[in-house]
Motif scaffolding. Structure first.
Motif, short mmCIF file in Angstrom:
data_model
loop_
_atom_site.label_atom_id
_atom_site.label_comp_id
_atom_site.label_asym_id
_atom_site.label_seq_id
_atom_site.Cartn_x
_atom_site.Cartn_y
_atom_site.Cartn_z
N GLY A 124 0.78 -1.23 0.00
CA GLY A 124 0.00 0.00 0.00
C GLY A 124 0.81 1.27 0.00
N ASN A 158 -9.64 3.07 1.15
CA ASN A 158 -8.38 2.42 1.51
C ASN A 158 -8.62 0.91 1.57
N TYR A 218 -8.53 -3.35 0.88
CA TYR A 218 -7.64 -4.49 1.08
C TYR A 218 -7.12 -4.96 -0.28
N GLY A 264 -4.31 -3.15 0.18
CA GLY A 264 -3.48 -1.96 0.33
C GLY A 264 -3.49 -1.40 1.73
N ASN A 265 -4.54 -1.70 2.51
CA ASN A 265 -4.61 -1.16 3.88
C ASN A 265 -3.80 -1.97 4.87
#
Length: 768
Positions: free
Chosen positions: A271, A428, A430, A432-433
């Motif tokens: 992320g 944001n 998932y 990437g979070n």
């Protein structure tokens, strides 16, 4: 009486000398300090890393005591821990430190120099040669941390588990003018019981000096990376030496095998936009991990069973000599909706782990658009996180909610995927979070927990976390120890026999009920294999064990909505877990269920008492002898005897001689499950063909004289919890329906309906 002290060693000291006396009143004499020309105290940062700590033998034939010393220097902290191993060597072999006392030299011996015990590691020596023979190294082998030690000289002291002697950890320390003084707590190890049995305290003092003028030669030779001092403990004072082996703290070689056409994520963009690897993630926790690919063409199998995975793992790994730590990771196809799984057999605990490439991410809005509906190995960041997470389990890291020290729930590596997804948003999403870092609690455990707790293949999963008598727990904050977070609107109950004999097959029914007046969203993972449910077992010796399945799966958390008054339930076997056979000791046992209902809620059941006795009749003696035979419990836990012909023979005798008991019926159902499907040993290229007639025979033995509801409950407990399509469940229901249709008096329509509900709850518990 004249108390004149004008004689002896104490009196011969200078009038202003600092004197120290041990617990027996003897004068403490430190190591001989030779003249040090043009030296100065080491900077405190020099201490950071891994050291080989050696104790001077008190006699020529005394035991050789050496081990790993880990010193972690933070911006405002200094933590010290170590694991010591002892052995007797004949004829005695002197360490360089001991030779120095025999043969005085003006300057320290260059170091670190790998000794005769552990092998070199990570980028040099034996492991480098193995990597070259086995296949390409998957990740960059360049140093992660800048340090004067050449990569080829870095290693991590590792010795045979049979020589383990004690563990220590700092309980306060100072560093003044190049002298490190550490107050330590030592935990003594019993090699017979494989447990820590007692503690004492002492003081470790090490003196670090470096040349006033640093030259290239002295830097490479590591003249400043050697410390000498004393260990005062147990009423004695011993001279010690420490040689730095690496700027990191621990190391492990990870072997990766992959099924054909499945991709291991050697690197992934996370992320933050940075590139991450297994190596870089573990480097953030001070670990030097070398990832080596061995075989990337394991024959295709769209859906491996747990028994096939366990057989593949135990027979597929490379045989590598030496004591350096190693772990096996497998990139497989799929197993239901699991992202990954870690095997924690009682014979070889935390043996290895697998990630499943074919499982698909969902289409939820909190999942990145490019990742929705894609196989996991087509989303490198998600797959990399899964593999690092499963490897963390193999290093004995738990999901935060199961750790007794009550670490916070978040997005770090060891949080369950479902919890990380719970923090994701459309803005944001998932994965990437997700944070590709270990929490502070997990990082401390990786660096400073005892070797038996962390090293793969030693103590079972959870040892040192929930059992406060084993290992050394980390400090806890004002929140205290983990336990009930409390939810009066939910009630968890466990029903199981109040009495059992050693070797008897024991099951439990776990029920979660919404006793509030509002709907509640709860987990449906009511089993011991998928991370939300744990049994806390207290045997007669009053120790504490965490009971989970021999295969621990991880993936997204499915949920359901419980309306007021509704319950979800499941039946689980308690006979054989990652701790082995549960009830081997006669006496009073207690079982408490602990369920993580959601990311923030933990509920516990009222403890159940089980009084266990020895077998009291000839049939019970025979049953006990059969179920306690090596391999039988494992076959029951996996629902398949795999390639174990001896276990198959014992299960057959158990089923045919004792089918009138639930234990005999359980053995029959394991055989019915195993023989209803083929079994593939991909390593040996052997296939055990399905034997439907034999499977039907054993299923009939289990059905005879038993209610539909009871046989269904037994069927779902012998099926591995992560194998929702286990044939024994569907075959049992089909056989019961056939009997009811044929007018069998023993099978009524309502009984079959109850059995069907049990089978449905095994696949996906539903509120009723």
């Amino acid at each position: 009486m004249d108390h004149d002290c004008g004689c002896g060693r104490a009196a011969s000291a200078a009038p202003d000398a600092s004197l120290e006396f041990d617990a027996d009143g003897e004068l403490v004499v430190g190591p001989v300090i030779r003249p040090e020309l043009l030296t100065r105290p080491c900077a405190i940062g020099t201490l950071d890393g891994s050291w080989l700590l050696e104790l001077e033998r008190r006699t020529v034939f005394g035991p050789e005591v050496r081990g790993a010393l880990r010193i972690e220097v933070g911006t405002s902290s200094l933590r010290v821990s170590g694991d010591m191993y002892s052995r007797r060597v004949f004829p005695p072999v002197f360490t360089e430190f001991e030779l120095e006392r025999i043969r005085p030299i003006p300057f320290p011996v260059p170091g670190p120099i790998p000794g005769p015990g552990p092998e070199p590691f990570a980028g040099g020596g034996a492991d480098a040669a193995d990597a070259g023979e086995a296949g390409d190294v998957s990740e960059d082998e360049t140093p992660i941390l800048s340090e004067f030690l050449p990569l080829g000289l870095r290693w991590y002291p590792a010795f045979p588990a049979s020589e383990y002697s004690w563990y220590f950890r700092s309980n306060g320390s100072t560093y003044v003018d190049g002298t490190l003084t550490v107050q330590i707590v030592r935990h003594l190890w019993n090699r017979t019981t494989q447990e820590f049995v007692s503690t004492d305290t002492g003081t470790l003092t090490l003196r670090c000096r470096r040349p006033l003028v640093v030259t290239t030669a002295s830097t490479v030779l590591g003249e400043s990376q050697r410390m000498t001092g004393t260990l005062s403990i147990g009423g004695t004072v011993t001279n010690v030496t420490a040689r730095k082996t690496s700027p990191m703290y621990r190391g492990c070689r990870i072997e990766v095998d992959a099924m054909v056409n499945r991709m291991f994520p050697a690197s992934a963009t996370i992320g933050s936009g940075a590139a991450a690897t297994v190596r870089s993630v573990y480097a953030g926790a001070g670990w030097d991990v070398t990832v080596v690919t061995d075989e990337i063409s394991v024959p295709d199998d769209a859906d491996l069973t747990n028994a096939e995975l366990a057989t593949l793992m135990s027979g597929h790994r490379q045989t590598v000599s030496g004591e350096s730590w190693r772990l096996w990771l497998f990139v497989g196809s799929a197993q239901g909706g699991l992202f990954g799984i870690m095997f924690d057999d009682d014979t070889v605990p935390r043996e290895g782990a697998a990630g499943f490439a074919d499982v698909e991410l969902g289409n939820d809005s909190f999942i990145a658009a490019a990742a929705r509906g894609r196989p996991l190995d087509e989303v490198p960041a998600a797959f990399l996180r899964t593999l690092v997470h499963e490897a963390g389990h193999a290093f004995n890291l738990w999901h935060p909610k199961h750790d007794v020290h009550n670490p916070g729930i978040g997005i770090e590596i060891m949080n369950q995927t479902g919890d990380v997804m719970g923090f994701a948003t459309t803005a944001n999403p998932y994965p990437g979070n997700a944070s590709f870092a270990f929490s502070n609690h997990d990082r401390t455990s990786l660096i400073h927990s005892p070797d038996p707790q962390v090293r793969p293949g030693w103590k079972n999963f959870g040892w040192g976390h929930g059992d406060l008598s084993a290992g050394l727990p980390a400090p806890v904050d004002v929140a205290g120890l983990a336990g009930d977070t409390g939810d009066e609107g939910l009630e968890l109950t466990v029903a199981m026999p109040a009495q059992a004999f050693v070797g008897e097959y024991v099951t439990a029914e776990v029920v979660l009920t919404n006793v509030s007046d509002q709907p509640r969203t709860v987990t449906t993972l009511i089993n011991l294999s998928e991370g939300d449910l744990v049994f806390l077992h207290t045997p007669p010796d009053h120790s504490l064990q965490h009971l989970v399945d021999v295969a621990i799966g991880c993936g997204p958390r499915p949920t359901t909505v419980l309306q007021p008054g509704e319950s979800i339930r499941n039946h689980v076997q308690v006979f054989f877990t990652n701790q082995g056979v549960t009830f081997t000791e006669p006496g009073r046992h207690t079982i408490t269920a602990q369920l993580e209902v959601d990311a923030m809620t933990t509920v516990r059941s009222t403890p159940m008492t089980v009084d266990v006795r020895g077998p009291g009749s000839d049939p019970e003696v025979d049953i006990s002898a059969k179920t306690l035979t090596p391999g039988v419990g494992r076959a029951i836990a996996l629902g398949d005897f795999a390639t174990d012909a001896a276990a198959r023979a014992v299960l057959t005798d158990l089923a045919e001689q004792h089918s009138d008991t639930d234990t005999g019926a359980a053995g029959a159902l394991v055989l019915a499950n195993a023989l209803a499907r083929s079994f593939t040993d991909v390593r040996a290229r052997d296939v055990r063909a399905a034997a439907p007639d034999e499977a039907a025979h054993f299923l009939e033995l289990a059905l005879a004289g038993r209610s539909a509801e009871r046989v269904a409950a037994l069927a779902v407990t012998v099926a591995s919890p992560t194998e929702k399509d286990a044939p024994v469940v569907a075959d049992t229901i089909a056989a019961l329906k056939s009997r009811a249709k044929g007018g069998a008096r023993s099978v009524a329509g309502k009984d079959v309906a109850a059995a069907e509900r049990i089978a449905e709850d095994f696949v996906e518990p539903t509120g009723r």
